[in-house]
Design a protein around this motif. Structure first.
Motif, PDB file in Angstrom:
ATOM      1  N   VAL A   1      -3.061  -1.361 -14.471  1.00 18.25           N
ATOM      2  CA  VAL A   1      -1.224  -1.754 -13.706  1.00 18.25           C
ATOM      3  C   VAL A   1      -1.466  -0.957 -11.891  1.00 18.25           C
ATOM      4  O   VAL A   1      -1.890   0.232 -12.774  1.00 18.25           O
ATOM      5  CB  VAL A   1      -0.573  -1.707 -14.693  1.00 18.25           C
ATOM      6  N   PRO A   2      -0.495  -0.928 -11.385  1.00 19.24           N
ATOM      7  CA  PRO A   2      -0.546  -0.855 -10.259  1.00 19.24           C
ATOM      8  C   PRO A   2       0.557   0.889 -10.501  1.00 19.24           C
ATOM      9  O   PRO A   2       1.840   0.671 -11.893  1.00 19.24           O
ATOM     10  CB  PRO A   2       0.141  -1.030  -8.861  1.00 19.24           C
ATOM     11  N   ILE A   3       0.528   2.149 -10.243  1.00 19.87           N
ATOM     12  CA  ILE A   3       1.236   2.995 -10.498  1.00 19.87           C
ATOM     13  C   ILE A   3       3.078   2.729  -9.123  1.00 19.87           C
ATOM     14  O   ILE A   3       2.885   2.109  -8.460  1.00 19.87           O
ATOM     15  CB  ILE A   3       1.168   4.112  -9.832  1.00 19.87           C
ATOM     16  N   GLU A   4       3.989   2.881 -10.238  1.00 17.10           N
ATOM     17  CA  GLU A   4       4.753   2.401  -9.468  1.00 17.10           C
ATOM     18  C   GLU A   4       6.413   4.008  -9.989  1.00 17.10           C
ATOM     19  O   GLU A   4       5.900   4.353 -10.674  1.00 17.10           O
ATOM     20  CB  GLU A   4       6.479   1.184 -10.872  1.00 17.10           C
ATOM     21  N   ILE A   5       6.668   4.107  -8.256  1.00 12.39           N
ATOM     22  CA  ILE A   5       7.637   5.304  -7.827  1.00 12.39           C
ATOM     23  C   ILE A   5       8.987   4.639  -7.837  1.00 12.39           C
ATOM     24  O   ILE A   5       9.345   3.382  -7.014  1.00 12.39           O
ATOM     25  CB  ILE A   5       6.586   6.118  -7.013  1.00 12.39           C
ATOM     26  N   PHE A   6       9.777   4.520  -9.028  1.00 14.88           N
ATOM     27  CA  PHE A   6      11.069   4.426  -8.401  1.00 14.88           C
ATOM     28  C   PHE A   6      11.922   3.067  -8.480  1.00 14.88           C
ATOM     29  O   PHE A   6      12.297   2.251  -7.581  1.00 14.88           O
ATOM     30  CB  PHE A   6      12.123   5.266  -7.189  1.00 14.88           C
ATOM     31  N   GLY A   7      10.284   2.254  -9.450  1.00 12.78           N
ATOM     32  CA  GLY A   7      10.662   0.418  -9.365  1.00 12.78           C
ATOM     33  C   GLY A   7      10.111   0.410  -7.812  1.00 12.78           C
ATOM     34  O   GLY A   7      10.043  -0.903  -8.093  1.00 12.78           O
ATOM     35  N   PHE A   8       9.260   1.011  -7.282  1.00 11.79           N
ATOM     36  CA  PHE A   8       8.486   0.734  -6.104  1.00 11.79           C
ATOM     37  C   PHE A   8       7.288   1.038  -6.577  1.00 11.79           C
ATOM     38  O   PHE A   8       6.831   1.450  -6.917  1.00 11.79           O
ATOM     39  CB  PHE A   8       8.588   1.703  -4.351  1.00 11.79           C
ATOM     40  N   SER A   9       6.413  -0.485  -6.667  1.00 17.29           N
ATOM     41  CA  SER A   9       4.891  -0.914  -6.562  1.00 17.29           C
ATOM     42  C   SER A   9       3.634  -0.452  -5.518  1.00 17.29           C
ATOM     43  O   SER A   9       4.541  -0.454  -4.748  1.00 17.29           O
ATOM     44  CB  SER A   9       4.802  -2.091  -6.872  1.00 17.29           C
ATOM     45  N   LEU A  10       2.530   0.374  -5.798  1.00 18.91           N
ATOM     46  CA  LEU A  10       2.214   1.085  -5.188  1.00 18.91           C
ATOM     47  C   LEU A  10       0.665   0.360  -5.631  1.00 18.91           C
ATOM     48  O   LEU A  10      -0.764   0.080  -5.317  1.00 18.91           O
ATOM     49  CB  LEU A  10       1.996   2.606  -5.440  1.00 18.91           C
ATOM     50  N   LEU A  11       0.853  -0.881  -5.578  1.00 16.51           N
ATOM     51  CA  LEU A  11      -0.363  -1.708  -5.256  1.00 16.51           C
ATOM     52  C   LEU A  11      -1.590  -1.996  -4.523  1.00 16.51           C
ATOM     53  O   LEU A  11      -1.921  -1.919  -4.045  1.00 16.51           O
ATOM     54  CB  LEU A  11       0.510  -3.259  -5.417  1.00 16.51           C
ATOM     55  N   LYS A  12      -0.424  -2.116  -2.544  1.00 19.38           N
ATOM     56  CA  LYS A  12      -1.255  -2.050  -2.049  1.00 19.38           C
ATOM     57  C   LYS A  12      -2.074  -0.944  -1.338  1.00 19.38           C
ATOM     58  O   LYS A  12      -1.529   0.176  -1.480  1.00 19.38           O
ATOM     59  CB  LYS A  12      -0.024  -3.056  -0.995  1.00 19.38           C
ATOM     60  N   ALA A  13      -2.640  -0.866  -0.343  1.00 20.64           N
ATOM     61  CA  ALA A  13      -3.823  -0.094  -0.158  1.00 20.64           C
ATOM     62  C   ALA A  13      -3.205   0.879   0.828  1.00 20.64           C
ATOM     63  O   ALA A  13      -2.435   2.322   0.658  1.00 20.64           O
ATOM     64  CB  ALA A  13      -4.680  -0.194   0.600  1.00 20.64           C
ATOM     65  N   ARG A  14      -2.126   0.664   1.157  1.00 18.16           N
ATOM     66  CA  ARG A  14      -0.949   1.383   2.266  1.00 18.16           C
ATOM     67  C   ARG A  14       0.354   2.234   1.662  1.00 18.16           C
ATOM     68  O   ARG A  14       1.012   3.080   1.851  1.00 18.16           O
ATOM     69  CB  ARG A  14      -0.336   0.242   3.385  1.00 18.16           C
ATOM     70  N   ALA A  15       0.091   1.298   0.069  1.00 15.07           N
ATOM     71  CA  ALA A  15       1.889   2.091  -0.570  1.00 15.07           C
ATOM     72  C   ALA A  15       0.815   3.274  -1.346  1.00 15.07           C
ATOM     73  O   ALA A  15       1.619   4.129  -0.985  1.00 15.07           O
ATOM     74  CB  ALA A  15       1.903   0.836  -1.578  1.00 15.07           C
ATOM     75  N   ILE A  16      -0.317   2.833  -2.004  1.00 15.20           N
ATOM     76  CA  ILE A  16      -0.790   4.637  -2.382  1.00 15.20           C
ATOM     77  C   ILE A  16      -1.165   5.164  -1.314  1.00 15.20           C
ATOM     78  O   ILE A  16      -1.248   6.956  -2.351  1.00 15.20           O
ATOM     79  CB  ILE A  16      -1.966   3.815  -3.142  1.00 15.20           C
TER      80      ILE A  16
END
Length: 607
Positions: free
Chosen positions: A140-155
């Motif tokens: 599962v992707p990491i979530e920070i304050f409900g925001f998913s870090l699924l995509k490479a640009r997010a994480i």
């Protein structure tokens, strides 16, 4: 210059994923570099700074990755629980392995970490609940304050935020009391023990810290890739991380990022173009990296980062400036002082000490006493056993027989660290400084026992007050011996004579009751010897006791109150300087001829 570089670096990091049209491949590559940088950063502390080699960092990466993968996919726990679990596992394994191997010298740690990597690679690939060689997909992707870090640009921002935080913590660690102790491990462990540094404890700190950084890297890797398998945690990756550290600069924090970036880039290019060059899919990365590593070790043993910085400074006309940002505060409170014994009290009693090396008797039942407020000389020809006697008194060497008492307490059998805690400071026959540390930092190492800041406060830079007091004490002792103009000069840049003075200042920073000086005047010019004699006389007047080994008879005869003469490890004579000059046994065994005796007899004796 450093602040400009940091600002530009952060600006580039932020811009890469935000610029429209940036290829996804670049973002993924930067994520890979960031994750690898965390592992290499730990190796910089462990290998480059502390001098301990580990081939097993990939195993710690695997611990962090598999812990969060299993907990999040099979048990449904949050990735943040997986992070804590990975850190806990890495801490326990590193602690146990460190307790087993770090007390031993030589090749035990490298072999132990190789075994660790092989063991965990086997476990990852053969345990059913970890998916065996297929691994664990669907993390599962990491979530920070409900925001998913699924995509490479997010994480991406989380990865590089953790990298920058780790750099900040590592720089804080190295520029602290704890960091000075860690930096002393590589080339000055025996010296550091003589000033109260528990070298095993600081080896453990470096080893566990590197393991924890690797575990964090594994956690990020698992959630960035969203799948784990044993293939990425084998011994070859452990070796590759070492390549990154050596190529970038094993003694440079920022070299960790450079090394990781170069190796990741080269690995990608080699994999892409090798089939065109040799018409086969052959894995030749390790061969290329091995050749590159040999070239780096031969032509740039400190890695590419220092070379890059010298080039940048040359281009912009910057000069290598002294590091004056060490936390020195003139307003800091002074450290407390020991109570001095009454003048004339017995400070040191040496009773029939003996040291045998096989069939060789280096020190043969020597006895003497040192009184408070006295400078006593221990003299004799080369090979007489003077320095060995020093090492027996300070716990560097164990006694074969006999006893040593300090302030009425038996200290024979105690370690060098325990003896220094009681108030015995020393210098060494062969200068033992940390050449890449400033004079101020070298001297501050001598005051290590006079503060108690720990690793957590060092990482978070919460030890400012304690550190300021230590550095102020170091500055006071430097000025006391005439080194006030050299505080921020690297100790390795000084002439031998000045380095010996730095050793004396470091010993004084311990605030000793008894000071042991092993050939302190060797390499000094006449004026420097006069200045040193004035310093030692002032220390004697303050009530400090000094035991001095020296070959310069003019220096010894003018300065000492009492002399003990050794010859081939045995006691020969003792008395005042005037009495020793007239002693027939000393004249025959040590002075070597009447011309020397007449020269000494004509020397004015000042007690």
């Amino acid at each position: 210059m450093q602040r400009i570089f940091l600002a530009v670096f952060i600006a580039i990091l932020v811009a890469i994923p935000l610029i429209p049209g940036t290829p996804e491949f670049w973002v993924n590559q930067m994520n890979t570099i960031g994750i690898a940088s965390l592992v290499v950063l730990g190796l910089v502390i462990l290998t480059g700074v502390a001098g301990m080699t580990s081939f097993g960092q990939a195993a710690f990466v695997g611990m962090g990755a598999y812990a969060t993968a299993y907990l999040s996919t099979s048990l449904g726990y949050s990735p943040w629980i997986g992070l804590l679990a990975g850190l806990a596992i890495a801490f326990v394994i590193a602690y146990i392995l460190g307790q087993i191997t770090l007390r031993l010298s030589g090749h035990f740690l490298p072999l132990g970490t190789i075994a660790l990597c092989l063991i965990f690679y086997y476990l990852f690939g053969n345990m059913d609940f970890l998916g065996r060689h297929d691994g664990l997909p669907g993390i599962v992707p990491i979530e920070i304050f409900g925001f998913s870090l699924l995509k490479a640009r997010a994480i991406y921002f989380l990865i590089w935020g953790v990298v920058l935080l780790s750099i900040f913590l590592s720089l804080n660690l190295l520029n602290s009391r704890t960091g000075r102790a860690i930096r002393a491990l590589k080339n000055g462990a025996a010296m550091a023990e003589s000033f109260g540094v528990n070298t095993h404890h600081y080896k453990m700190i470096a080893f566990v810290y590197a393991a924890l950084l690797a575990s964090v890297a594994g956690w990020l890797y698992a959630h960035e890739q969203r799948a784990v398998s044993p293939s990425t945690f084998g011994l070859n990756y452990g070796i590759e991380y070492l390549f990154m550290a050596v190529i970038g600069g094993s003694v440079s924090i920022w070299g960790a990022i450079l090394g990781a970036g170069l190796v990741v880039f080269l690995r990608d290019q080699i994999q892409a173009y090798t089939p065109y060059l040799i018409d086969a899919k052959v894995n030749v990365e390790m061969v290329v990296f091995g050749i590159l590593m040999v070239l780096i070790l031969h032509h740039a043993k400190d890695g590419l980062w220092p070379i890059l910085m010298r080039g940048v400074n040359k281009i912009f006309g910057e000069k290598q400036t002294q590091n004056t940002d060490l936390g020195l505060d003139e307003k800091a409170a002074e450290l407390p002082k020991r109570e001095r014994p009454q003048k004339g009290d017995t400070v040191l009693r040496v009773n029939k000490i003996r040291k045998e090396f096989g069939g060789l008797v280096a020190v043969n039942d020597i006895s003497f006493e040192v009184k408070a407020g006295q400078i006593m000389g221990l003299i004799g020809p080369n090979g007489a056993g003077k320095s060995t006697s020093f090492n027996l008194i300070t716990g560097v060497l164990p006694l074969t027989s006999g006893t040593v008492e300090f302030m009425g307490q038996k200290i024979s059998g105690l370690s060098a660290r325990e003896i220094s805690r009681l108030g015995i400071g020393r210098t060494f026959q062969h200068v033992q400084l940390l050449p890449n540390m400033t004079v101020l930092e070298n001297v501050a190492l001598g005051a290590h026992l006079r503060a108690n800041s720990g690793v957590v406060s060092s990482l978070l830079h919460l030890e400012r007050e304690s550190e300021a007091r230590l550095l102020k004490e170091a500055k006071i002792q430097c000025e006391r011996v005439g080194l006030g103009d050299y505080l921020y000069e690297k100790a390795g840049n000084l002439a031998l004579g000045k380095q010996r003075i730095v050793e004396i200042a470091r010993a004084l920073a311990l605030d000793p009751t008894l000071l042991l000086l092993d050939e302190a005047a060797a390499g000094l010019r006449y004026k420097e010897k006069q200045d040193l004699a004035a310093v030692l006389s002032a220390l004697r007047d303050e009530g400090m006791s000094i035991l001095l080994v020296e070959h310069d008879m003019d220096f010894v005869m003018k300065l000492t109150n009492h002399l003990v003469v050794m010859d081939f490890g045995t006691y020969l004579a003792e008395g005042s300087p005037a009495e020793i000059q007239q002693n027939p046994a000393v004249i025959e065994a040590y002075l070597g001829g009447m011309d020397d005796v007449l020269d000494m007899a004509s020397t004015e004796v000042k007690v």
